[in-house]
Design a protein around this motif. Structure first.
Motif, PDB file in Angstrom:
ATOM      1  N   GLY A 269      32.533  16.872  70.988  1.00  0.00           N
ATOM      2  CA  GLY A 269      33.266  16.038  71.513  1.00  0.00           C
ATOM      3  C   GLY A 269      33.465  14.760  70.205  1.00  0.00           C
ATOM      4  N   HIS A 270      31.949  14.754  70.206  1.00  0.00           N
ATOM      5  CA  HIS A 270      31.247  13.535  70.148  1.00  0.00           C
ATOM      6  C   HIS A 270      31.550  13.330  68.419  1.00  0.00           C
ATOM      7  N   GLY A 271      32.568  12.731  67.540  1.00  0.00           N
ATOM      8  CA  GLY A 271      32.088  12.890  65.852  1.00  0.00           C
ATOM      9  C   GLY A 271      31.142  11.951  65.371  1.00  0.00           C
ATOM     10  N   ILE A 272      30.312  12.423  64.486  1.00  0.00           N
ATOM     11  CA  ILE A 272      28.906  11.074  64.731  1.00  0.00           C
ATOM     12  C   ILE A 272      28.478  11.757  62.870  1.00  0.00           C
ATOM     13  N   SER A 273      27.795  11.097  61.762  1.00  0.00           N
ATOM     14  CA  SER A 273      27.198  11.557  60.418  1.00  0.00           C
ATOM     15  C   SER A 273      26.024  11.430  60.925  1.00  0.00           C
ATOM     16  N   ARG A 274      25.169  12.079  59.672  1.00  0.00           N
ATOM     17  CA  ARG A 274      24.004  11.940  59.109  1.00  0.00           C
ATOM     18  C   ARG A 274      23.713  11.182  59.311  1.00  0.00           C
ATOM     19  N   SER A 275      24.517   9.276  58.806  1.00  0.00           N
ATOM     20  CA  SER A 275      23.685   8.370  58.705  1.00  0.00           C
ATOM     21  C   SER A 275      23.376   7.955  60.487  1.00  0.00           C
ATOM     22  N   ALA A 276      24.899   7.658  60.981  1.00  0.00           N
ATOM     23  CA  ALA A 276      24.443   7.918  62.496  1.00  0.00           C
ATOM     24  C   ALA A 276      22.597   8.000  63.254  1.00  0.00           C
ATOM     25  N   VAL A 277      22.385   9.586  62.798  1.00  0.00           N
ATOM     26  CA  VAL A 277      21.344  10.004  63.199  1.00  0.00           C
ATOM     27  C   VAL A 277      20.695   9.266  62.599  1.00  0.00           C
ATOM     28  N   ILE A 278      20.259   9.033  61.300  1.00  0.00           N
ATOM     29  CA  ILE A 278      19.181   8.037  61.254  1.00  0.00           C
ATOM     30  C   ILE A 278      19.633   6.923  61.223  1.00  0.00           C
ATOM     31  N   ALA A 279      20.070   6.585  61.130  1.00  0.00           N
ATOM     32  CA  ALA A 279      20.480   4.798  62.010  1.00  0.00           C
ATOM     33  C   ALA A 279      19.693   4.837  63.284  1.00  0.00           C
ATOM     34  N   ALA A 280      20.460   5.512  64.496  1.00  0.00           N
ATOM     35  CA  ALA A 280      19.483   5.395  65.914  1.00  0.00           C
ATOM     36  C   ALA A 280      18.532   5.526  66.230  1.00  0.00           C
ATOM     37  N   ALA A 281      18.097   6.812  64.673  1.00  0.00           N
ATOM     38  CA  ALA A 281      16.979   6.650  64.661  1.00  0.00           C
ATOM     39  C   ALA A 281      15.509   5.528  64.629  1.00  0.00           C
ATOM     40  N   LEU A 282      15.901   4.841  62.961  1.00  0.00           N
ATOM     41  CA  LEU A 282      15.615   3.380  62.779  1.00  0.00           C
ATOM     42  C   LEU A 282      16.019   2.279  63.794  1.00  0.00           C
ATOM     43  N   ARG A 283      17.421   2.570  65.219  1.00  0.00           N
ATOM     44  CA  ARG A 283      16.946   1.654  65.492  1.00  0.00           C
ATOM     45  C   ARG A 283      15.863   1.663  67.074  1.00  0.00           C
ATOM     46  N   ARG A 284      16.249   3.281  66.883  1.00  0.00           N
ATOM     47  CA  ARG A 284      14.486   3.246  67.812  1.00  0.00           C
ATOM     48  C   ARG A 284      13.814   2.384  67.498  1.00  0.00           C
ATOM     49  N   ALA A 285      12.875   2.947  66.305  1.00  0.00           N
ATOM     50  CA  ALA A 285      11.533   2.879  66.136  1.00  0.00           C
ATOM     51  C   ALA A 285      11.645   0.473  66.132  1.00  0.00           C
ATOM     52  N   VAL A 286      13.118   0.166  65.559  1.00  0.00           N
ATOM     53  CA  VAL A 286      12.259  -1.153  65.794  1.00  0.00           C
ATOM     54  C   VAL A 286      12.535  -1.558  67.176  1.00  0.00           C
TER      55      VAL A 286
END
Length: 121
Positions: free
Chosen positions: A81-98
């Motif tokens: 029930g959580h709508g996300i995009s491919r961009s959201a997945v990539i952004a989450a990965a980059l946010r964690r790296a930062v």
């Protein structure tokens, strides 16, 4: 894969890439792909949809395996029930790296990266 990414986050990702590979022995997209896979290997939380108006569209080349992992993550979230995009997945990965590299203390790189890898002597 075409994605929408927050400009400051993308600039910080460039900074981390340049820190990790000052000789450009690895291309930026390869570094991004490694960050995505590391994130997906250790993801424990629901991914949120990024907010903000200061973004741009960019295209990154990733392997079919990583692309499928991103799509599977998007589908997994939609089944919960959580709508996300491919961009959201990539952004989450980059946010964690930062975040792991110092968070807001990571400067935003504003220049252009050279195209491709630099030739090795």
């Amino acid at each position: 894969m075409t994605i929408w990414i927050d400009r400051p986050l993308w600039g910080q990702a460039k900074t981390l890439y340049l820190r990790a590979h000052p000789g450009h022995e690895v291309a930026m997209v390869e570094w991004v792909e490694a960050a995505i896979n590391s994130y997906l290997d250790h993801r424990s939380a629901v991914i949120s949809t990024p907010m903000g108006d200061d973004g741009h569209i960019t295209t990154i080349s990733i392997t079919p395996r990583t692309r499928q992992r991103i799509i599977d993550t998007v589908e997994d979230h939609s089944l919960r029930g959580h709508g996300i995009s491919r961009s959201a997945v990539i952004a989450a990965a980059l946010r964690r790296a930062v975040a792991e590299a110092g968070g807001s203390s990571v400067p935003v790189y504003t220049g252009r990266l050279p195209r491709g890898r630099r030739p090795q002597p």
